[in-house]
Design a protein around this motif. Structure first.
Motif, PDB file in Angstrom:
ATOM      1  N   THR A 167       3.785   5.809  -5.535  1.00 58.60           N
ATOM      2  CA  THR A 167       3.814   5.956  -6.991  1.00 58.60           C
ATOM      3  C   THR A 167       2.632   6.782  -7.475  1.00 58.60           C
ATOM      4  OG1 THR A 167       2.662   3.841  -7.264  1.00 58.60           O
ATOM      5  CG2 THR A 167       5.073   3.809  -7.382  1.00 58.60           C
ATOM      6  N   SER A 168       1.474   6.664  -6.816  1.00 58.89           N
ATOM      7  CA  SER A 168       0.319   7.441  -7.268  1.00 58.89           C
ATOM      8  C   SER A 168       0.474   8.917  -6.915  1.00 58.89           C
ATOM      9  CB  SER A 168      -0.977   6.886  -6.670  1.00 58.89           C
ATOM     10  OG  SER A 168      -0.990   7.077  -5.278  1.00 58.89           O
ATOM     11  N   THR A 169       1.080   9.244  -5.779  1.00 61.09           N
ATOM     12  CA  THR A 169       1.275  10.653  -5.438  1.00 61.09           C
ATOM     13  C   THR A 169       2.383  11.271  -6.269  1.00 61.09           C
ATOM     14  OG1 THR A 169       2.731  10.060  -3.614  1.00 61.09           O
ATOM     15  CG2 THR A 169       0.413  10.433  -3.078  1.00 61.09           C
ATOM     16  N   ASP A 227       0.828  -1.206   0.000  1.00 66.34           N
ATOM     17  CA  ASP A 227       0.000   0.000   0.000  1.00 66.34           C
ATOM     18  C   ASP A 227       0.859   1.252   0.000  1.00 66.34           C
ATOM     19  OD1 ASP A 227      -2.285  -1.508  -0.009  1.00 66.34           O
ATOM     20  OD2 ASP A 227      -2.696  -1.252   2.148  1.00 66.34           O
ATOM     21  N   GLN A 258       0.918  17.902  -6.966  1.00 63.82           N
ATOM     22  CA  GLN A 258       0.512  18.276  -5.620  1.00 63.82           C
ATOM     23  C   GLN A 258      -0.380  19.504  -5.692  1.00 63.82           C
ATOM     24  OE1 GLN A 258       1.092  16.674  -2.857  1.00 63.82           O
ATOM     25  NE2 GLN A 258       2.314  15.100  -3.857  1.00 63.82           N
ATOM     26  N   GLN A 310       2.361   1.650  -3.425  1.00 63.39           N
ATOM     27  CA  GLN A 310       1.342   2.053  -4.368  1.00 63.39           C
ATOM     28  C   GLN A 310       0.968   3.524  -4.172  1.00 63.39           C
ATOM     29  OE1 GLN A 310      -2.370  -0.012  -3.955  1.00 63.39           O
ATOM     30  NE2 GLN A 310      -2.972   0.392  -6.048  1.00 63.39           N
ATOM     31  N   SER A 311       0.834   3.963  -2.931  1.00 59.84           N
ATOM     32  CA  SER A 311       0.486   5.362  -2.690  1.00 59.84           C
ATOM     33  C   SER A 311       1.644   6.283  -3.055  1.00 59.84           C
ATOM     34  CB  SER A 311       0.062   5.575  -1.239  1.00 59.84           C
ATOM     35  OG  SER A 311       1.153   5.362  -0.371  1.00 59.84           O
ATOM     36  N   ALA A 354       2.864  10.585  -9.403  1.00 57.40           N
ATOM     37  CA  ALA A 354       2.304  10.814 -10.729  1.00 57.40           C
ATOM     38  C   ALA A 354       1.342  11.993 -10.732  1.00 57.40           C
ATOM     39  CB  ALA A 354       1.584   9.562 -11.217  1.00 57.40           C
ATOM     40  N   GLU A 355       0.669  12.238  -9.615  1.00 59.70           N
ATOM     41  CA  GLU A 355      -0.295  13.328  -9.538  1.00 59.70           C
ATOM     42  C   GLU A 355       0.399  14.608  -9.072  1.00 59.70           C
ATOM     43  OE1 GLU A 355      -3.299  12.121  -6.846  1.00 59.70           O
ATOM     44  OE2 GLU A 355      -3.851  10.358  -8.015  1.00 59.70           O
TER      45      GLU A 355
END
Length: 85
Positions: free
Chosen positions: A56-58, A50, A63, A53-54, A60-61
């Motif tokens: 890599t997702s943060t 988790d 801030q 995964q979080s 990519a997005e």
């Protein structure tokens, strides 16, 4: 102080455990400890996945920028609640 779990110390600990729990309960105790360790390992692995995964997702997005709202103008009599007498 030396190694506490070496040689005669280990034997003394094992004998005390045998006396406390009895020979009949030791297999059940070992089984429950093994199951607990397995569940703990699985939960730790899930937490690491988790986190990865979080992360890599943060990454990519973008801030969000902080949005500061201006203070709300209120009359002075509405700032404080009425006093009871």
């Amino acid at each position: 102080m030396g190694n506490l779990f070496a040689g005669p110390h280990l034997w003394i600990i094992l004998i005390i455990i045998l006396l406390l729990f009895g020979a009949a309960k030791l297999p059940a105790l070992a089984k429950s400890m093994g199951q607990s360790a397995r569940v703990f390992k699985g939960e730790m692995k899930a937490m690491k996945e988790d986190d990865a995964q979080s992360a890599t997702s943060t990454a990519a997005e973008p801030q969000p920028t902080s949005t500061v709202q201006p203070p709300i103008d209120r009359p002075a009599d509405q700032d404080t609640p009425p006093r009871s007498s």
